[in-house]
Design a protein around this motif. Sequence first.
Motif, PDB file in Angstrom:
ATOM      1  N   PHE A  43       0.709  -1.289  -0.152  1.00 19.91           N
ATOM      2  CA  PHE A  43      -0.139   0.136  -0.017  1.00 19.91           C
ATOM      3  C   PHE A  43       0.927   1.097  -0.027  1.00 19.91           C
ATOM      4  CE2 PHE A  43      -3.305  -3.010   1.216  1.00 19.91           C
ATOM      5  CZ  PHE A  43      -4.394  -2.698   0.295  1.00 19.91           C
ATOM      6  N   ALA A  44       2.015   1.128   0.587  1.00 23.50           N
ATOM      7  CA  ALA A  44       2.956   2.197   0.394  1.00 23.50           C
ATOM      8  C   ALA A  44       3.430   2.491  -1.023  1.00 23.50           C
ATOM      9  CB  ALA A  44       4.103   2.187   1.348  1.00 23.50           C
ATOM     10  N   LYS A  45       3.646   1.514  -1.385  1.00 22.16           N
ATOM     11  CA  LYS A  45       4.247   1.499  -3.151  1.00 22.16           C
ATOM     12  C   LYS A  45       2.924   2.244  -3.910  1.00 22.16           C
ATOM     13  CE  LYS A  45       5.374  -2.103  -4.824  1.00 22.16           C
ATOM     14  NZ  LYS A  45       5.628  -3.880  -4.967  1.00 22.16           N
ATOM     15  N   ARG A  46       1.809   1.963  -3.506  1.00 20.41           N
ATOM     16  CA  ARG A  46       0.322   2.432  -4.061  1.00 20.41           C
ATOM     17  C   ARG A  46       0.179   3.733  -3.854  1.00 20.41           C
ATOM     18  NH1 ARG A  46      -2.952  -1.380  -6.690  1.00 20.41           N
ATOM     19  NH2 ARG A  46      -1.891  -3.669  -7.021  1.00 20.41           N
ATOM     20  N   ARG A  47       0.877   4.653  -2.965  1.00 18.59           N
ATOM     21  CA  ARG A  47       0.729   5.985  -2.670  1.00 18.59           C
ATOM     22  C   ARG A  47      -0.267   6.047  -1.576  1.00 18.59           C
ATOM     23  NH1 ARG A  47       4.551   8.857  -3.142  1.00 18.59           N
ATOM     24  NH2 ARG A  47       3.537  10.880  -3.813  1.00 18.59           N
ATOM     25  N   TYR A  48      -0.703   5.005  -0.876  1.00 20.25           N
ATOM     26  CA  TYR A  48      -1.609   5.240   0.287  1.00 20.25           C
ATOM     27  C   TYR A  48      -0.549   5.786   1.639  1.00 20.25           C
ATOM     28  CZ  TYR A  48      -5.318   2.409  -1.587  1.00 20.25           C
ATOM     29  OH  TYR A  48      -6.136   1.928  -2.635  1.00 20.25           O
ATOM     30  N   ILE A  49      -1.283   6.235   2.420  1.00 22.64           N
ATOM     31  CA  ILE A  49      -0.613   6.821   3.673  1.00 22.64           C
ATOM     32  C   ILE A  49      -0.571   5.533   4.468  1.00 22.64           C
ATOM     33  CG2 ILE A  49      -0.275   8.214   5.694  1.00 22.64           C
ATOM     34  CD1 ILE A  49      -1.621  10.587   4.043  1.00 22.64           C
ATOM     35  N   VAL A  50       0.555   5.075   4.855  1.00 23.08           N
ATOM     36  CA  VAL A  50       0.656   3.689   5.722  1.00 23.08           C
ATOM     37  C   VAL A  50       1.029   3.971   7.239  1.00 23.08           C
ATOM     38  CG1 VAL A  50       1.564   1.451   6.133  1.00 23.08           C
ATOM     39  CG2 VAL A  50       1.135   2.130   3.730  1.00 23.08           C
ATOM     40  N   VAL A  51       0.361   3.927   8.281  1.00 21.13           N
ATOM     41  CA  VAL A  51       0.476   4.288   9.390  1.00 21.13           C
ATOM     42  C   VAL A  51       0.357   2.799  10.425  1.00 21.13           C
ATOM     43  CG1 VAL A  51      -0.082   5.685  11.113  1.00 21.13           C
ATOM     44  CG2 VAL A  51      -0.970   6.337   9.242  1.00 21.13           C
ATOM     45  N   THR A  52       1.608   2.944  11.478  1.00 23.39           N
ATOM     46  CA  THR A  52       1.708   1.746  12.248  1.00 23.39           C
ATOM     47  C   THR A  52       1.998   1.836  13.518  1.00 23.39           C
ATOM     48  OG1 THR A  52       2.469  -0.612  12.223  1.00 23.39           O
ATOM     49  CG2 THR A  52       4.082   1.368  11.450  1.00 23.39           C
ATOM     50  N   SER A  53       1.699   1.028  14.461  1.00 25.26           N
ATOM     51  CA  SER A  53       2.311   1.220  15.898  1.00 25.26           C
ATOM     52  C   SER A  53       2.421  -0.383  16.563  1.00 25.26           C
ATOM     53  CB  SER A  53       1.301   1.619  16.608  1.00 25.26           C
ATOM     54  OG  SER A  53      -0.067   1.045  16.659  1.00 25.26           O
ATOM     55  N   GLY A  54       3.130  -0.271  17.481  1.00 23.06           N
ATOM     56  CA  GLY A  54       2.997  -1.476  18.406  1.00 23.06           C
ATOM     57  C   GLY A  54       3.495  -2.544  17.843  1.00 23.06           C
ATOM     58  N   CYS A  55       3.225  -4.109  18.252  1.00 18.95           N
ATOM     59  CA  CYS A  55       3.629  -5.008  17.346  1.00 18.95           C
ATOM     60  C   CYS A  55       3.606  -4.980  16.188  1.00 18.95           C
ATOM     61  CB  CYS A  55       2.900  -6.494  18.041  1.00 18.95           C
ATOM     62  SG  CYS A  55       3.442  -6.747  19.729  1.00 18.95           S
ATOM     63  N   ALA A  56       2.809  -4.565  15.391  1.00 19.48           N
ATOM     64  CA  ALA A  56       2.781  -4.401  13.983  1.00 19.48           C
ATOM     65  C   ALA A  56       3.782  -3.802  13.406  1.00 19.48           C
ATOM     66  CB  ALA A  56       1.289  -3.988  13.537  1.00 19.48           C
ATOM     67  N   ALA A  57       4.207  -2.608  14.073  1.00 23.55           N
ATOM     68  CA  ALA A  57       5.313  -1.783  13.532  1.00 23.55           C
ATOM     69  C   ALA A  57       6.675  -2.695  13.515  1.00 23.55           C
ATOM     70  CB  ALA A  57       5.430  -0.542  14.524  1.00 23.55           C
ATOM     71  N   MET A  58       6.702  -3.685  14.593  1.00 27.71           N
ATOM     72  CA  MET A  58       7.907  -4.542  14.864  1.00 27.71           C
ATOM     73  C   MET A  58       7.940  -5.383  13.635  1.00 27.71           C
ATOM     74  SD  MET A  58       8.123  -5.383  18.914  1.00 27.71           S
ATOM     75  CE  MET A  58       7.314  -4.119  20.003  1.00 27.71           C
ATOM     76  N   SER A  59       6.847  -6.134  13.225  1.00 24.32           N
ATOM     77  CA  SER A  59       6.789  -7.052  12.338  1.00 24.32           C
ATOM     78  C   SER A  59       6.898  -6.480  11.047  1.00 24.32           C
ATOM     79  CB  SER A  59       5.392  -7.745  12.408  1.00 24.32           C
ATOM     80  OG  SER A  59       5.227  -8.420  13.551  1.00 24.32           O
ATOM     81  N   ILE A  60       6.746  -5.387  10.793  1.00 21.57           N
ATOM     82  CA  ILE A  60       7.111  -4.578   9.474  1.00 21.57           C
ATOM     83  C   ILE A  60       8.405  -4.489   9.421  1.00 21.57           C
ATOM     84  CG2 ILE A  60       6.677  -2.370   8.202  1.00 21.57           C
ATOM     85  CD1 ILE A  60       3.932  -2.296   9.128  1.00 21.57           C
ATOM     86  N   GLY A  61       9.273  -3.934  10.445  1.00 24.80           N
ATOM     87  CA  GLY A  61      10.574  -4.037  10.429  1.00 24.80           C
ATOM     88  C   GLY A  61      11.269  -5.327  10.074  1.00 24.80           C
ATOM     89  N   MET A  62      10.712  -6.597  10.404  1.00 19.72           N
ATOM     90  CA  MET A  62      11.541  -7.603  10.358  1.00 19.72           C
ATOM     91  C   MET A  62      11.372  -8.133   9.055  1.00 19.72           C
ATOM     92  SD  MET A  62      10.919  -9.589  14.065  1.00 19.72           S
ATOM     93  CE  MET A  62      11.879  -8.687  15.456  1.00 19.72           C
ATOM     94  N   TYR A  63      11.634  -7.273   8.013  1.00 16.32           N
ATOM     95  CA  TYR A  63      11.285  -7.641   6.562  1.00 16.32           C
ATOM     96  C   TYR A  63      12.242  -6.866   5.391  1.00 16.32           C
ATOM     97  CZ  TYR A  63       9.030  -7.896   2.094  1.00 16.32           C
ATOM     98  OH  TYR A  63       8.546  -8.141   0.797  1.00 16.32           O
ATOM     99  N   ARG A  64      12.694  -7.565   4.752  1.00 19.24           N
ATOM    100  CA  ARG A  64      13.468  -7.004   3.552  1.00 19.24           C
ATOM    101  C   ARG A  64      13.019  -7.555   2.252  1.00 19.24           C
ATOM    102  NH1 ARG A  64      17.633  -9.395   6.941  1.00 19.24           N
ATOM    103  NH2 ARG A  64      18.850  -7.515   8.111  1.00 19.24           N
ATOM    104  N   ASP A  65      12.978  -6.644   1.467  1.00 19.34           N
ATOM    105  CA  ASP A  65      12.469  -6.872   0.087  1.00 19.34           C
ATOM    106  C   ASP A  65      13.559  -7.631  -0.533  1.00 19.34           C
ATOM    107  OD1 ASP A  65      14.311  -4.817  -0.837  1.00 19.34           O
ATOM    108  OD2 ASP A  65      12.943  -3.457  -1.383  1.00 19.34           O
ATOM    109  N   ASP A  66      13.426  -7.904  -2.040  1.00 16.24           N
ATOM    110  CA  ASP A  66      14.270  -8.429  -2.895  1.00 16.24           C
ATOM    111  C   ASP A  66      15.795  -7.862  -2.911  1.00 16.24           C
ATOM    112  OD1 ASP A  66      12.594 -10.576  -3.169  1.00 16.24           O
ATOM    113  OD2 ASP A  66      11.795  -9.667  -4.993  1.00 16.24           O
TER     114      ASP A  66
END
Length: 787
Positions: free
Chosen positions: A533-556
Motif C-alpha cells: 500500500f505504500a507503493k500504491r501511494r496510500y499513507i501507511v501508519v503503524t504502531s506496536g507489535c505490527a510496527a515491529m513485524s513490518i521492520g522484520m522484513y527485507r525486500d528482494d
Amino acid sequence: MLRLTEKKIALTIKELDSGFGRIRDLSVSIGKLSTGEWTEPEGPTPFPTLATLRAWDRKLLSRYQPFYMPFCDLCCMCTFGKCDLTGTKKGACGITMPAQQARTVLLTACVGAATHTSHARELVTYAIKRAGRDCIIEPGGNAIGVEAPVIRLVCGEKPQTLADLETILDYCESQITSLLAATHTGQEGDSLDFESKVLHAGMIDQVGMEVADLAQISALGYPKADPDAPLAALGMGTVETSKPVILVIGHNVPPSVAIIDYLARENITDHVEVTGICCTSIDASRYSPRAKIIGPMSWQLRYIRSGIPDVIVVDEQCVRTDAFSEASAAGTPFIATSDKNCMGLPDRTDDPADAIVMDLADGRQKGVLILDPEKAGEVAVRVARAVMPARRKSQASANPESIREKAAECTQCNLCQRACPNDLAIPHAMKSAGDGDLSLLSSLYDTCIGCGRCEHACTKEIPVHSLIISAAADKIKNEKYVIRSGRGAIQDIEIRNVGGPIVLGEIPGVVAFVGCSNFANGGKEIAEMAVEFAKRRYIVVTSGCAAMSIGMYRDDEGKNPYERFPGSFTAGGLVNVGSCVANAHIAGATIKIASIFARRNLRGNYAEIADYVHNRVGAVGVAWGAMSQKAAAISSGFWRLGIPVVVGPHGTKYRRMLLGRADRDADWYVCDQRTGEEVYAGPAPEHLFVAAETKEEAMVLIAKLCMRPNDTSRGRAMKLSNYIDLYQRNNGVMPDDIPRYIRTMTDIPVTLKGDISRILSQSDWKERPIPDPTLFRHNKPVSTEEH
C-alpha cells in the motif's frame, strides 16, 4: 490575583503577612481544569455519558448490523446458570443470545479500555513526579496547534499541563465503571444498546491512550511529531552478548527509563545492553535510541529460553503469565515492577538495594517485586553485571545431535498440530528432524507465534518450541533489522498538505496496521501488505507489535521498509507513531483533517466529526494479528469514528463482526447537504468490522473500504483502479460489484473504460449525482441528553 472562568477558580498569593505567619507563592485551584484560550464554541456533547451518543451509534449499527459467532450456547455468568440460549431460548434473567454475545464483547472492550486508562493514570502520576504538575503538554512544539484532538473532541477541553490530564482521567474512569455496571446480571438487555456501549468503551479507550502518550512524550522528551525520528535496532541478532543483557517486557516504560538513567549516571551506558519485548521496548527506544527492540510479544519464550538475558524486568500488559517460571528454568534473575502483575513474588520495595542485589545475584531468591521504578532500575543493572560472567560460562547452545535425539522421541500422535493456533505441520517436521534433517523444523520458526501450546499438548513432554528455536539458530543470528522510533503525533502542516487529497480521494487512503502478533502465517504478511500500500501511494501508519513485524522484513533488494519509505504523513509514507497508546495519534490524524482542512469545530462535537470522518476520510484500520482485549478496545474506538477495521483469521474469535449488506440499497442512502435530499451513495464503506482469511483477501478489502461517498470522480477512479487490480490479482476476474461504485462515467479509470462500460451496459446502472454526504438529515446531529 483571582482568576475566574466557567470551569475553574484559581487564587494566587505572592506574599501575605497574617497573624499566623507569612505566606509566599500560594496557589489554590478549585474546580475543573482550565479550558485554555478557545477560538471555537463548545459543542453539544462535552464529556458524553453512556447514552449521549446513542443516536449516532444506532445510525452506524442500523447500517452495519452485528453478526454474532458464539463460542458456546450457554451463559455461565451467574448462579442461575448455566443457561441454554440456543434458538429463541432465554436465560433465567431473560437475556437472549444476541444480548449475551454483545455483553461479552462489551466486557472485552471494557477490559481493554481499563488497561489503557490505568496505564495512563500511572504514567501521568509518574510524569508529574518527574517533571512537575505544571509541565507543559508539548507533543510537537510549533508544529502542533491541535495538540490533543481526541480529548478536545470527546471532552471539549484543551489540556495545557500534566495536571490537566488528571481531570480527563477522572472522566474516563467514571465511564468505565458505568460501562462495567451495565454488564451486571439483570441490567442492560438489548443487544444494540450493548453494542452502543461497546463503541463508547472504544471512544474512552482512545482518550485514555492519548492521555498516556501525551504525558510520556512531554515528560520524557520522546520524538515530538518528528517524521525523521531515529532508527532503532530490532531483532535478536542485534544484541551484543559479550555485555550484560537486561530484558524488559511489557508496556509501562518507567522501569526501562530508570535502567537507562542509572546507566547514564554511572557512566556505563556502553557496557550494558538494554533490550525489550513488546511496547515498553518501543517506548524505551523513543527515550534512548541505544535501547534495542527484540520483537513483539510472541518473541518472549524464544528470547527467555535462549539464556541471553541476564536479568528480566517485567511491568504490565502482554507479559506471559509464566514468564517467571520460564526465567527460573533459564536461571535468570527476575524483577516484577507492577502492582497489576506481581507474579506471586516477595515485595522487596522497601528493602535496601544492596540486600536485594545480593539475594538475586547469589540465587537466594529467583525473583522479587520492586514497586519503585528507580530502585528496580538500579537493582536490574547491578544484578546483570554481577551474574553475567558465570551465566555466559554455563550456557551451552543445543547442537544438531541433541535436537535429533529429542525429536526422535516424537510418537506422531499429532496432538501438537491440533493444539497449534496456526495448524503448523509440527509432527512432520519432528519426524524429519529425528531422521537428521532440521530444515523443516527450522522453517516453522518463521510462522510460529510462540504460544507454547504444542509443548503443553505433547504426551512425551518434548520441548517442541525450544527445538524449533534451536534449529533456527542461524536465522536468529541474522535477525538484524531497524525500526523507526515512534514519532508520536502528526504535524498540522502534514494534515494541511494531505487533508484535501484524502477527502477528495486523490490520495487513495490511510491504512493503519496495528495490533498484536497473533498472525496466521507469520509477520511477513503484514509487512508485505504495508509495503504494497505504500507503493500504491496510500499513507501507511503503524504502531506496536505490527510496527515491529513490518521492520522484520527485507525486500528482494535487501531494503527494510523503514529505510525505503519516508516517515512523514504523506502519500507513500510509512509512519510509526509509537507504542500501543500512540494509536490515539492515528485517530487524532483523521479528526484533525476535519478540524484543520474542513474547519469543523472539534470541541465536544463528536457526532458531527465522526459523521465527517465516516463519509469523507478514506481510512481503514488493519489489526491483522489482533489478540488481546486492548486490541478489541482500540478497534471499537475506530468504529465509533466510522472507520472500518479489518482483522485476520483469528479475529473471528472476538465473536462478532459489524457487516453491511451491499445488496440492500435502502441502507446506503445519505443526506445531500446541498439539496437536503436523501440520495443513494453506494456501500462505501461496505463494512465496519470484518475478518479476512488471507493476506490477498485483506488487501482487496482494504482498497475497497477506503472508498467514501464524498470521493471526487478522479479520486473514485484511483480507488477503483487499486481495488480492481488487487481483486483481479487475487481472483483472476473483475469484481461483480463495480456498478455499485460508479456514480458517473467519469468515475471509471481510463485504462479500464472499455471493460467497465460493458459491465455497466449489462446491468441496470444509472448515473447518479455525487453528494455532499451526511448521515444526519440537514446535518443536524442530535444528542439524547440536554447539555
